[in-house]
Scaffold this motif. Structure first.
Motif, PDB file in Angstrom:
ATOM      1  N   PHE A   1       0.821  -1.203   0.000  1.00  0.00           N
ATOM      2  CA  PHE A   1       0.000   0.000   0.000  1.00  0.00           C
ATOM      3  C   PHE A   1       0.858   1.256   0.000  1.00  0.00           C
ATOM      4  N   PHE A   2       1.973   1.234   0.732  1.00  0.00           N
ATOM      5  CA  PHE A   2       2.882   2.385   0.761  1.00  0.00           C
ATOM      6  C   PHE A   2       3.415   2.665  -0.641  1.00  0.00           C
ATOM      7  N   THR A   3       3.844   1.636  -1.337  1.00  0.00           N
ATOM      8  CA  THR A   3       4.390   1.808  -2.679  1.00  0.00           C
ATOM      9  C   THR A   3       3.329   2.335  -3.630  1.00  0.00           C
TER      10      THR A   3
ATOM     11  N   PHE B   1      -5.247   7.106  -1.207  1.00  0.00           N
ATOM     12  CA  PHE B   1      -4.917   6.536  -2.514  1.00  0.00           C
ATOM     13  C   PHE B   1      -4.070   5.275  -2.400  1.00  0.00           C
ATOM     14  N   GLU B   2      -4.187   4.553  -1.282  1.00  0.00           N
ATOM     15  CA  GLU B   2      -3.335   3.378  -1.105  1.00  0.00           C
ATOM     16  C   GLU B   2      -3.736   2.217  -2.008  1.00  0.00           C
ATOM     17  N   ARG B   3      -4.934   2.266  -2.568  1.00  0.00           N
ATOM     18  CA  ARG B   3      -5.379   1.205  -3.481  1.00  0.00           C
ATOM     19  C   ARG B   3      -5.389   1.666  -4.937  1.00  0.00           C
ATOM     20  N   THR B   4      -4.831   2.840  -5.198  1.00  0.00           N
ATOM     21  CA  THR B   4      -4.783   3.356  -6.559  1.00  0.00           C
ATOM     22  C   THR B   4      -3.843   2.514  -7.410  1.00  0.00           C
ATOM     23  N   ARG B   5      -4.328   2.132  -8.582  1.00  0.00           N
ATOM     24  CA  ARG B   5      -3.562   1.218  -9.433  1.00  0.00           C
ATOM     25  C   ARG B   5      -4.150   1.228 -10.836  1.00  0.00           C
ATOM     26  N   PRO B   6      -3.408   0.704 -11.830  1.00  0.00           N
ATOM     27  CA  PRO B   6      -3.983   0.532 -13.162  1.00  0.00           C
ATOM     28  C   PRO B   6      -4.974  -0.624 -13.161  1.00  0.00           C
ATOM     29  N   ALA B   7      -6.154  -0.409 -13.732  1.00  0.00           N
ATOM     30  CA  ALA B   7      -7.208  -1.435 -13.696  1.00  0.00           C
ATOM     31  C   ALA B   7      -8.315  -1.050 -14.660  1.00  0.00           C
ATOM     32  N   ALA B   8      -9.271  -1.935 -14.803  1.00  0.00           N
ATOM     33  CA  ALA B   8     -10.494  -1.591 -15.529  1.00  0.00           C
ATOM     34  C   ALA B   8     -11.195  -0.472 -14.773  1.00  0.00           C
TER      35      ALA B   8
END
Length: 294
Positions: A58-60, A208-215
């Motif tokens: 999550f930190f990353t 924004f700890e769950r922010t990621r590339p996704a649908a």
């Protein structure tokens, strides 16, 4: 009553080296044992926030999001990352105005305004820059990855689900694999009113700890099973500002994803003493079972 969490001494010293003396600290964590966020008051009543991430993952994700994605939202619509400290998984953030929309007792019209602004901000986030090859591969594989998680959640949920319910979850997971191409981008990952700060200045997104590339449609699941289920006017306001209606493939993916969210909630909620999450999962699954019988 939730126990107040003390700010670790090493994190406080690091923050003071960056922003100067801290005169007051207030625990603003979510009601979850792994949530650790504090409001820091400096001299002259200047406010900052420090967050200690639940995990290195999550930190990353969050530090990367603040550096490369979140700035598209604009200065007043999200915190700004001042510094990070990997040794403590700590992030030092600016403050943005407002309070979580979930607890403000907004009017019907107020909620429509909030959802309209949320739709506009999510559109910005979802379209933030071009995905590189690695991110695009992750985004395009995100629905299949979600389907892959179904068995893990079914195992954790155990006898909280009937045999028929378990089969329905598996059916939706199988359908999700066959949805086909859908729009992809960067998603917030925990897109719901507790992470929307509302003030006279407008809406800001946090956490924004769950922010990621996704649908992109994955960012709408929680809203679909909570906010929009009983209030279609909120969905209409959100999508109007979002700039487009969902495609047929996205609508089908969203239904499948709500089933997977349900089993996730029924696995996670009881294990973490979160009755609201458990109730969300049970309500969704009961609705899907009724609709499947029609």
């Amino acid at each position: 009553m939730r126990q107040t969490k003390p700010l670790p001494a090493t994190v406080r010293r690091w923050a003071e080296q960056r922003i100067g003396p801290i005169v007051a600290v207030r625990d603003t964590s979510h009601d979850w044992y792994r949530s650790r966020v504090w409001e820091l008051e400096g001299e002259g009543e200047a406010r900052r926030y420090v967050k200690v991430s639940p995990s290195e993952k999550f930190f990353t994700r969050e530090t990367r999001a603040y550096r490369g994605v979140v700035p598209v939202l604009g200065h007043s619509h999200a915190p700004h990352l001042l510094d990070s400290r990997a040794e403590d998984l700590a992030l030092l953030l600016t403050a943005v105005p407002g309070a979580p929309a979930a607890g403000l007792g907004l009017t019907t019209g107020g909620w429509r305004t909030v959802h309209r602004q949320a739709g506009g901000l999510c559109a910005r986030l979802h379209e933030a820059g071009d995905l590189d090859r690695t991110d695009r591969a992750q985004a395009e594989g995100s629905l299949e990855a979600a389907a892959d998680g179904a068995e893990k959640y079914l195992t954790r949920a155990g006898n909280r689900l009937t045999r028929a319910e378990r089969q329905v979850i598996r059916d939706y997971a199988a359908q999700l694999r066959r949805v086909g191409p859908v729009p992809v981008g960067y998603i917030h990952g925990d897109n719901q009113p507790r992470n929307w700060l509302w003030s006279p200045a407008g809406l800001a997104l946090v956490d924004f700890e769950r922010t990621r590339p996704a649908a992109r449609v994955q960012d709408l699941v929680i809203l679909a099973v909570t906010e929009w289920l009983d209030h279609p006017d909120r969905e209409q306001a959100f999508l109007q500002a979002y700039g487009r209606e969902l495609t047929g493939a996205e609508r089908h993916a969203l239904r499948c994803l709500t089933a997977l969210d349900a089993v996730n909630c029924l696995a996670w909620g009881p294990d973490n003493d979160h009755p609201d999450v458990t109730a969300r999962g049970r309500r969704t699954l009961d609705r899907l079972m009724r609709e499947n019988r029609l």
